[in-house]
Design an enzyme around this catalytic site. Structure first.
Site, PDB file in Angstrom:
ATOM      1  N   ASP A 282       0.834  -1.212   0.000  1.00  0.00           N
ATOM      2  CA  ASP A 282       0.000   0.000   0.000  1.00  0.00           C
ATOM      3  C   ASP A 282       0.864   1.255   0.000  1.00  0.00           C
ATOM      4  O   ASP A 282       0.725   2.139   0.846  1.00  0.00           O
ATOM      5  CB  ASP A 282      -0.964  -0.004   1.188  1.00  0.00           C
ATOM      6  CG  ASP A 282      -2.191  -0.874   0.922  1.00  0.00           C
ATOM      7  OD1 ASP A 282      -2.144  -1.674  -0.028  1.00  0.00           O
ATOM      8  OD2 ASP A 282      -3.174  -0.759   1.662  1.00  0.00           O
TER       9      ASP A 282
ATOM     10  N   HIS B 294      -3.306  -2.327  -2.673  1.00  0.00           N
ATOM     11  CA  HIS B 294      -3.351  -1.101  -3.475  1.00  0.00           C
ATOM     12  C   HIS B 294      -2.284  -1.081  -4.565  1.00  0.00           C
ATOM     13  O   HIS B 294      -2.142  -0.077  -5.261  1.00  0.00           O
ATOM     14  CB  HIS B 294      -3.229   0.133  -2.584  1.00  0.00           C
ATOM     15  CG  HIS B 294      -4.522   0.521  -1.947  1.00  0.00           C
ATOM     16  ND1 HIS B 294      -5.390   1.438  -2.497  1.00  0.00           N
ATOM     17  CD2 HIS B 294      -5.121   0.068  -0.828  1.00  0.00           C
ATOM     18  CE1 HIS B 294      -6.456   1.552  -1.729  1.00  0.00           C
ATOM     19  NE2 HIS B 294      -6.321   0.736  -0.706  1.00  0.00           N
TER      20      HIS B 294
END
Length: 391
Positions: free
Chosen positions: A263, A296
């Site tokens: 992320d 992500h």
């Protein structure tokens, strides 16, 4: 006696219901304050008192969505609908969870239900249209894709002949290589919110892709008792937080290793600056600076949470495609001294998973709906470490 017993039972149920409502209100208060962990705690306590309330499950589902625990959010939304199949918020929560997990067809079906019941809900209609567009796009991509015709963005680049304009006074790679001087200059350049030249960005991406593609899905390292490693969680485009980490803990080096556990991008406004800095240090210290893939570092998340738009705004769509390729080569897990296992998404819901299973993962792909790749990336966003063995 029967009447007294029934009255006592009804009174107890009513008292329990009141207790559950008080817990729900307490949870709602924490939710409004964006303290989602405590909100989840008190929604859970409310459900322990009254496990047949669809609203409690739906509310906890939304709290899980806020913390990106999409698997738990999906389970709670599904439970809410099992209790009350007409509870429209349950369909909305389940659709949002499936959307985040990349299960677009399932999400579309629930969004259709919401739009049908609430035709004037603009947000629901927008989500439905967005999801429908993605479903059609994925179908088109499957129709035209083949291993033989799929080419890397790298094949279409001519980096050597890219011109660095005379008026560009920012950092440049030295003979095409990342150096400590370059990294320090680049971090200061980014600190002043200036853009790295596209040639330098492409050089970093192409080189780091080559480095990452040679790594296993499970990276295994050994540290001596006198050695340390710093493990960092989600940076999410917060460049100045990244600089602060390095200020407090020292710059990465062979004697000061780091592991960033996924992320890196999305949400924050400086995702490009964060990821190029991290990739630069990976090139500078390939054996002492480690990066793991998070949920992500996937196309679906980058589309929804901003990184795709940021790259296209600051550079080009072609560069985003290259980022997508690079992200697919990020390792999924790391094991230190055969004792501590680190991965972004947490431990598996299924039993019997071994380190050898992780070693065998073919990770060069977008996460599927199920399986080890999906589980290791998507069920949670917490940094997780755990003692492990080969068994």
């Amino acid at each position: 006696m029967a009447c007294v017993s029934e009255y006592g039972s009804e009174k107890k149920m009513a008292e329990g219901g009141n207790d559950a409502e008080l817990l729900k209100e307490k949870a709602n208060k924490y939710f409004k304050e964006k303290d989602y962990e405590n909100a989840i705690k008190y929604y859970t306590e409310a459900l322990e008192v009254n496990p047949s309330n669809a609203i409690y499950y739906s509310n906890r589902s939304l709290a899980y969505l806020r913390t990106e625990c999409y698997g738990y959010a999906l389970a709670d939304a599904t439970k809410a609908l099992e209790i009350d199949k007409n509870y429209i918020k349950g369909y909305y929560r389940r659709a949002t969870s499936n959307m985040a997990l990349g299960k677009f067809k399932a999400a579309l079906k629930d969004y259709e239900t919401v739009v049908r019941v609430r035709p004037n809900d603009k947000d629901a209609r927008m989500k439905y249209q967005e999801c429908n567009k993605i479903v059609k796009q994925k179908a088109f991509e499957r129709a035209i894709a083949s291993d033989e015709t799929k080419k890397s963005v790298v094949d279409s680049l001519d980096i050597e002949n890219m011109t660095i304009e005379d008026d560009y006074v920012g950092p440049k790679l030295e003979d095409g290589k990342v150096t400590l001087t370059f990294m320090k200059e680049m971090m200061e350049w980014f600190k002043d919110q200036k853009k790295l030249h596209r040639k330098c960005a492409y050089q970093i991406l192409v080189q780091v892709k080559d480095v990452l593609s040679k790594l296993p899905s499970l990276v295994e390292i050994q540290l001596k008792e006198t050695e340390k490693i710093t493990i960092c969680g989600d940076t999410h485009g917060q460049y100045y937080d990244l600089l602060n980490i390095f200020k407090l803990n020292g710059l990465p080096s062979e004697s000061n290793p780091y592991l960033f556990n996924g992320d890196f991008v999305d949400r924050g406004s400086f995702s490009l600056e964060v990821i190029l800095t991290l990739f630069g240090f990976k090139l500078l210290y390939p054996n002492n600076f480690h990066l793991l893939r998070g949920n992500h570092e996937t196309d679906n998340m980058n589309q929804m949470y901003g990184f795709e738009g940021e790259v296209k705004a600051k550079f080009t769509a072609q560069m985003f495609q290259l980022f997508s390729e690079v992200f697919q080569w990020l390792p999924l897990a790391q094991c230190i001294n055969s004792k501590v296992l680190i991965m972004h998404g947490g431990l598996f819901s299924e039993d019997g998973v071994t380190l050898d299973d992780l070693r065998k993962i073919d990770r060069n792909r977008q996460p599927p709906d199920s399986g080890f790749v999906a589980l290791s990336l998507c069920l949670s966003h917490r940094t997780v470490g755990r003692s492990v063995s080969e068994e």
